[in-house]
Design an enzyme around this catalytic site. Structure first.
Site: not given
Ligand code: SF4
Length: 377
Positions: A44-45, A57, A63, A100, A102, A140, A158, A219, A228
């Site tokens: 759908w992109r 959507e 799902t 699907l 629901y 949403y 979300d 991360c 982060c």
């Molecule tokens: Fe890690 Fe933060 Fe990135 Fe999430 S937003 S993957 S916790 S560095």
């Protein structure tokens, strides 16, 4: 926490104050660059077709992407345009939705298509308040449709977005309370790149779906690893914070079993959104210390319109639904005159026809006990 990383405790701060302009610019640049390189190829992109986004959507509400992908093209083959969907038979839409789950979403999608054709000349509006008037479109979905189709600067929130953002700023309050949810929405909106709202929203969700996973977030591969706070503290998996579990509620449920031949009388649930439309044995809830038989008789007499007598206990078991622990007891019931199944909301159901009636797991347990003859008598 990865071995060897020191825990860095950063002072608490309001989430949106974590975004001075330079930092905001870096966050936007890094995420959009990452998304351009790593986004999944989803059907759908990038098609520029609003109808495909609209259908996707609805399908993606509750799902997973992997489940939606194989069903999506089949659905689009069957209903290639908004007009074709609006004019379709409801049963054909439900059949194309199979797999699907629901099914309420299929009904809402179908009804929304009809409204769009009838009231918006087949165009999907840009204004989220108009979108929210469509059946099954909440905050949403309205933000997603407005931003993905029209580029409207509305941030989506979300579960994936909540996880990413609460980790980004190490938000120390659990989502689910109005004030915290408002903070998260404000943060999402403050982060949004207004010049590329559709890509931005998809990028944050994509980051949550593929990198910032609930367990073991990757991360080291994250475009926001430098900014982060949860990563810096080594506490990513502890976000979002969880609310303490709700206390368990103990109740009893007494059920009346009217029998005719090998069948029992079921009624359709109407009174609640929980399990609405499913079929059940008539019964009442009561507190654990209460005598449930008197209210049961009253309920059955209201239902049948005549006097009811309760006979032997047929089965008893414990059953759990979310945080409710239910002591279930089903009793033989007799009515004079005998109850009928007139109307659409009552039916005599036996083992051969049970599969035609969606029942809750509690009702299914009683039906199995009755069919097996392993009752408490
Ligand atoms: Fe890690 Fe933060 Fe990135 Fe999430 S937003 S993957 S916790 S560095």
């Amino acid at each position: 926490m990865p071995a060897g990383r020191a825990i860095v405790r950063l002072p608490a701060m309001k989430p949106s104050s974590a975004l001075p302009p330079r930092r905001l610019g870096a966050l936007r640049r890094r995420l959009l660059a990452w998304y351009a390189k790593h986004k999944r190829d989803l059907p759908w992109r990038e098609t520029g077709n609003p109808y495909r986004v609209f259908v996707s959507e609805f399908m993606l509400q509750q799902t997973q992407v992997a489940t939606v992908i194989p069903r999506f093209e089949l659905f689009l083959d069957r209903f290639p345009t908004l007009e074709a969907l609006a004019a379709a038979d409801p049963e054909a839409v439900a059949a194309a939705w199979s797999g699907l789950g629901y099914y309420r979403r299929a009904r809402n999608l179908h009804a929304s298509a009809a409204v769009l054709v009838r009231e918006h000349a087949g165009r999907i509006p840009e204004d989220p308040s108009l979108l929210r008037e469509l059946p099954g479109v909440g905050e949403y979905t309205a933000a997603a449709l407005a931003s993905l189709i029209h580029g409207a600067p509305r941030a989506v929130v979300d579960g994936n977005v909540i996880r990413v953002l609460t980790r980004l700023v190490a938000l120390d309050r659990p989502p689910g309370r109005a004030a915290t949810d408002r903070e998260i929405r404000e943060l999402a909106q403050a982060l949004l790149e207004p010049a590329a709202a559709g890509d931005w929203n998809q990028a944050v969700m994509e980051l949550g779906a593929t990198v910032c996973l609930p367990r073991h977030p990757a991360c080291d591969a994250c475009p926001w690893r430098r900014e982060c706070r949860a990563r810096a503290e080594g506490t990513a998996e502890s976000f979002p914070r969880r609310r303490p579990p709700a206390p368990v509620i103990e109740i009893q449920r007494a059920l009346g079993v009217f029998r005719r031949g090998g069948r029992v009388l079921l009624r359709r649930r109407r009174d609640t959104r929980l399990l609405e439309g499913t079929w059940e044995l008539p019964g009442v809830d009561a507190a654990p210390e209460e005598d449930a038989l008197e209210p049961l008789v009253e309920e059955l007499e209201t239902m049948t319109g005549g006097p009811v007598r309760i006979g032997a206990e047929l089965t008893r078991f414990r059953h759990s639904i979310t945080r409710r622990r239910i002591a279930v007891a089903a009793f033989e019931a007799y009515a004079h005159p005998a109850p009928t199944a007139r109307g659409k909301d009552r039916a005599w159901v036996g083992p051969a026809t049970l599969e035609n009636y969606p029942v809750s797991s509690m009702t299914a347990k009683v039906m199995r006990a009755l069919a097996s003859g392993r009752t408490s008598r």
